[in-house]
Design a protein around this motif. Structure first.
Motif, mmCIF file in Angstrom:
data_model
loop_
_atom_site.group_PDB
_atom_site.id
_atom_site.type_symbol
_atom_site.label_atom_id
_atom_site.label_comp_id
_atom_site.label_asym_id
_atom_site.label_seq_id
_atom_site.Cartn_x
_atom_site.Cartn_y
_atom_site.Cartn_z
ATOM 1 N N ALA A 56 0.839 -1.204 0.000
ATOM 2 C CA ALA A 56 0.000 0.000 0.000
ATOM 3 C C ALA A 56 0.873 1.254 0.000
ATOM 4 O O ALA A 56 0.573 2.237 -0.693
ATOM 5 C CB ALA A 56 -0.926 -0.005 1.213
ATOM 6 N N GLY A 57 1.962 1.231 0.757
ATOM 7 C CA GLY A 57 2.893 2.352 0.757
ATOM 8 C C GLY A 57 3.565 2.533 -0.594
ATOM 9 O O GLY A 57 3.799 3.666 -1.040
ATOM 10 N N PHE A 58 3.862 1.421 -1.256
ATOM 11 C CA PHE A 58 4.412 1.466 -2.619
ATOM 12 C C PHE A 58 3.459 2.196 -3.559
ATOM 13 O O PHE A 58 3.871 3.040 -4.359
ATOM 14 C CB PHE A 58 4.661 0.033 -3.096
ATOM 15 N N ASN A 59 2.164 1.904 -3.442
ATOM 16 C CA ASN A 59 1.174 2.556 -4.305
ATOM 17 C C ASN A 59 1.112 4.061 -4.044
ATOM 18 O O ASN A 59 1.067 4.867 -4.982
ATOM 19 C CB ASN A 59 -0.203 1.930 -4.086
ATOM 20 N N LEU A 60 1.134 4.456 -2.757
ATOM 21 C CA LEU A 60 1.072 5.877 -2.405
ATOM 22 C C LEU A 60 2.332 6.620 -2.836
ATOM 23 O O LEU A 60 2.264 7.738 -3.358
ATOM 24 C CB LEU A 60 0.866 6.030 -0.901
ATOM 25 N N ALA A 61 3.486 6.015 -2.602
ATOM 26 C CA ALA A 61 4.737 6.659 -3.007
ATOM 27 C C ALA A 61 4.801 6.803 -4.525
ATOM 28 O O ALA A 61 5.234 7.836 -5.047
ATOM 29 C CB ALA A 61 5.930 5.860 -2.492
ATOM 30 N N GLY A 62 4.337 5.773 -5.240
ATOM 31 C CA GLY A 62 4.315 5.841 -6.690
ATOM 32 C C GLY A 62 3.415 6.944 -7.196
ATOM 33 O O GLY A 62 3.764 7.680 -8.138
ATOM 34 N N GLU A 63 2.248 7.097 -6.576
ATOM 35 C CA GLU A 63 1.336 8.174 -6.973
ATOM 36 C C GLU A 63 1.961 9.540 -6.699
ATOM 37 O O GLU A 63 1.829 10.470 -7.501
ATOM 38 C CB GLU A 63 0.009 8.059 -6.224
ATOM 39 N N THR A 64 2.668 9.669 -5.578
ATOM 40 C CA THR A 64 3.328 10.928 -5.246
ATOM 41 C C THR A 64 4.355 11.293 -6.311
ATOM 42 O O THR A 64 4.392 12.436 -6.792
ATOM 43 C CB THR A 64 4.021 10.824 -3.871
ATOM 44 N N VAL A 65 5.167 10.342 -6.686
ATOM 45 C CA VAL A 65 6.191 10.591 -7.712
ATOM 46 C C VAL A 65 5.537 10.997 -9.030
ATOM 47 O O VAL A 65 5.978 11.946 -9.702
ATOM 48 C CB VAL A 65 7.078 9.345 -7.899
ATOM 49 N N ARG A 66 4.463 10.315 -9.396
ATOM 50 C CA ARG A 66 3.792 10.640 -10.659
ATOM 51 C C ARG A 66 3.212 12.052 -10.631
ATOM 52 O O ARG A 66 3.248 12.773 -11.642
ATOM 53 C CB ARG A 66 2.689 9.617 -10.948
ATOM 54 N N ARG A 67 2.662 12.475 -9.501
ATOM 55 C CA ARG A 67 2.058 13.805 -9.401
ATOM 56 C C ARG A 67 3.097 14.913 -9.495
ATOM 57 O O ARG A 67 2.796 16.011 -9.959
ATOM 58 C CB ARG A 67 1.261 13.931 -8.104
ATOM 59 N N ILE A 68 4.311 14.652 -9.058
ATOM 60 C CA ILE A 68 5.353 15.681 -9.105
ATOM 61 C C ILE A 68 5.922 15.826 -10.516
ATOM 62 O O ILE A 68 6.448 16.878 -10.882
ATOM 63 C CB ILE A 68 6.444 15.366 -8.067
ATOM 64 N N LYS A 69 5.823 14.791 -11.329
ATOM 65 C CA LYS A 69 6.209 14.844 -12.743
ATOM 66 C C LYS A 69 7.676 15.231 -12.919
ATOM 67 O O LYS A 69 8.018 16.194 -13.618
ATOM 68 C CB LYS A 69 5.294 15.807 -13.512
ATOM 69 N N LEU A 70 8.555 14.492 -12.261
ATOM 70 C CA LEU A 70 9.984 14.728 -12.390
ATOM 71 C C LEU A 70 10.488 14.271 -13.753
ATOM 72 O O LEU A 70 9.960 13.329 -14.337
ATOM 73 C CB LEU A 70 10.735 13.979 -11.298
ATOM 74 N N ALA A 71 11.528 14.933 -14.236
ATOM 75 C CA ALA A 71 12.105 14.548 -15.530
ATOM 76 C C ALA A 71 12.705 13.149 -15.462
ATOM 77 O O ALA A 71 12.584 12.361 -16.406
ATOM 78 C CB ALA A 71 13.162 15.567 -15.937
ATOM 79 N N THR A 72 13.366 12.835 -14.348
ATOM 80 C CA THR A 72 13.937 11.498 -14.143
ATOM 81 C C THR A 72 13.467 10.980 -12.782
ATOM 82 O O THR A 72 14.177 11.129 -11.782
ATOM 83 C CB THR A 72 15.474 11.534 -14.202
ATOM 84 N N PRO A 73 12.284 10.396 -12.722
ATOM 85 C CA PRO A 73 11.743 9.951 -11.436
ATOM 86 C C PRO A 73 12.529 8.787 -10.858
ATOM 87 O O PRO A 73 13.028 7.922 -11.602
ATOM 88 C CB PRO A 73 10.315 9.532 -11.786
ATOM 89 N N PRO A 74 12.657 8.719 -9.532
ATOM 90 C CA PRO A 74 13.358 7.590 -8.911
ATOM 91 C C PRO A 74 12.517 6.327 -8.955
ATOM 92 O O PRO A 74 11.281 6.381 -9.033
ATOM 93 C CB PRO A 74 13.558 8.064 -7.467
ATOM 94 N N ALA A 75 13.181 5.196 -8.880
ATOM 95 C CA ALA A 75 12.466 3.924 -8.767
ATOM 96 C C ALA A 75 11.816 3.834 -7.397
ATOM 97 O O ALA A 75 12.333 4.346 -6.401
ATOM 98 C CB ALA A 75 13.437 2.770 -8.968
ATOM 99 N N VAL A 76 10.648 3.183 -7.341
ATOM 100 C CA VAL A 76 9.949 2.912 -6.079
ATOM 101 C C VAL A 76 9.873 1.393 -5.937
ATOM 102 O O VAL A 76 9.401 0.710 -6.845
ATOM 103 C CB VAL A 76 8.538 3.528 -6.064
ATOM 104 N N VAL A 77 10.350 0.870 -4.793
ATOM 105 C CA VAL A 77 10.438 -0.582 -4.611
ATOM 106 C C VAL A 77 9.844 -0.951 -3.254
ATOM 107 O O VAL A 77 10.188 -0.347 -2.230
ATOM 108 C CB VAL A 77 11.902 -1.070 -4.689
ATOM 109 N N ALA A 78 8.945 -1.932 -3.244
ATOM 110 C CA ALA A 78 8.283 -2.360 -2.008
ATOM 111 C C ALA A 78 9.186 -3.279 -1.198
ATOM 112 O O ALA A 78 9.908 -4.123 -1.747
ATOM 113 C CB ALA A 78 6.978 -3.074 -2.332
ATOM 114 N N GLY A 79 9.118 -3.108 0.126
ATOM 115 C CA GLY A 79 9.882 -3.939 1.040
ATOM 116 C C GLY A 79 9.043 -5.063 1.624
ATOM 117 O O GLY A 79 7.930 -5.360 1.161
ATOM 118 N N ALA A 80 9.560 -5.662 2.680
ATOM 119 C CA ALA A 80 8.890 -6.789 3.336
ATOM 120 C C ALA A 80 7.658 -6.316 4.098
ATOM 121 O O ALA A 80 7.619 -5.206 4.617
ATOM 122 C CB ALA A 80 9.846 -7.491 4.278
#
Length: 232
Positions: A56-80
Motif C-alpha cells: 500500500a505504501g508502494f502505491n502511495l509513493a508511486g502516486e506521489t512521484v507521478r504527481r510531481i512529474k519529475l524529468a527522471t523519477p526515482p524507482a519505487v520498490v516495495a519492502g517486506a
C-alpha cells in the motif's frame, strides 16, 4: 544523493516529507523504498489489507512521484510486509538499497528512514560492506537521555539493534522528542492548498485524512520532514 525509506501507508507526514524531499533542489532522490506498518495499528486505522501495508505504501509513493512529474523519477520498490531479521525480510527493497549503495557516484549517499529499520537491516545483512558507503538518518527512539519505547523502534526492535548496535553504518538519530517539534499550523497548510489546487491541495488532503482516533487541532505534526531539514 538519497535513498528514501518510509512506511508511507501510515502517518501521512511521510508523504508530505517525500513531496518536500523530491522538490528540494539541493538533493537528488535516487531510490524510494517502502516498509510495513504494525498490523494491529493498520487494522485500527482501517487498512484494507493490514498484512500488505508495504505494498500500500508502494502505491502511495508511486502516486506521489507521478504527481510531481519529475524529468527522471526515482524507482519505487516495495519492502517486506513482516518484521525481523530473518530471510523473510530480504526483499526487493533491501536488494535495491544494496545496489544503490554499491553504485559508483561522485555524490555522497544518505538513507533517510521514517519508519522501522527493517529494509535497512536486511540490506546490511545482504552486504555488510555498504555500511561504509552511506549514512543512515533515522526517525526513531525515545528522547535523550532516558530513551524509552517509540513506535519506529518497537515495531522492529531486532532490526534497530542490528543497524545501531551490530553494524558499522553511521546513524544520525532523530528521537521522538525532537521530531515531534516539527509542525505546521493548519492555517498555513490551508493557505498553501488554496494557492495551488494541484500538488499542494493533494498533499493537504493526505495530511488531514487521518483515522478517527487521531484528533487534529491547530497544528499538524510533520515529524518525518526533520529528515528533509537535515539533508536539504
Amino acid at each position: 544523493r538519497l535513498i528514501v525509506d518510509n512506511d508511507f501507508a501510515g502517518d501521512p507526514d511521510g508523504i508530505a516529507a517525500l513531496v518536500h524531499q523530491l522538490l528540494s533542489p539541493t538533493t537528488h532522490v535516487s531510490l524510494i523504498t517502502t516498509s510495513a506498518l504494525d498490523q494491529t495499528l493498520a487494522r485500527m486505522a482501517g487498512a484494507e489489507r493490514p498484512d500488505r501495508t508495504a505494498q500500500a505504501g508502494f502505491n502511495l509513493a508511486g502516486e506521489t512521484v507521478r504527481r510531481i512529474k519529475l524529468a527522471t523519477p526515482p524507482a519505487v520498490v516495495a519492502g517486506a510486509d513482516t518484521f525481523g531479521v530473518s530471510q523473510a525480510q530480504v526483499s526487493a527493497a533491501a536488494e535495491a538499497i544494496v545496489a544503490e549503495a554499491n553504485r559508483s557516484d561522485p555524490l555522497s549517499l544518505f538513507l533517510t528512514c521514517g519508519g522501522p529499520l527493517t529494509n535497512v537491516a536486511a540490506a546490511l545483512r545482504i552486504d555488510p560492506s555498504i555500511a561504509t558507503k552511506m549514512t543512515v538518518i533515522w526517525i526513531g527512539g525515545g528522547g535523550y537521555p532516558a530513551g524509552g519505547p517509540e513506535y519506529n523502534l518497537m515495531t522492529d526492535l531486532e532490526s534497530a539493534r542490528l543497524v545501531i548496535e551490530r553494524s558499522q553504518v553511521p546513524v544520525w538519530q532523530i528521537p521522538e522528542t525532537t521530531y515531534r517539534t516539527v509542525t505546521l499550523a493548519f492555517s498555513e497548510l490551508e493557505w498553501i492548498a488554496r494557492r495551488d489546487k494541484g500538488l499542494a491541495l493533494w498533499t493537504y488532503e493526505r495530511l488531514t485524512d487521518v483515522p478517527s482516533f487521531v484528533k487534529l487541532d491547530g497544528a499538524r505534526g510533520i515529524g518525518d520532514s526533520a529528515m528533509v531539514l537535515l539533508t536539504a
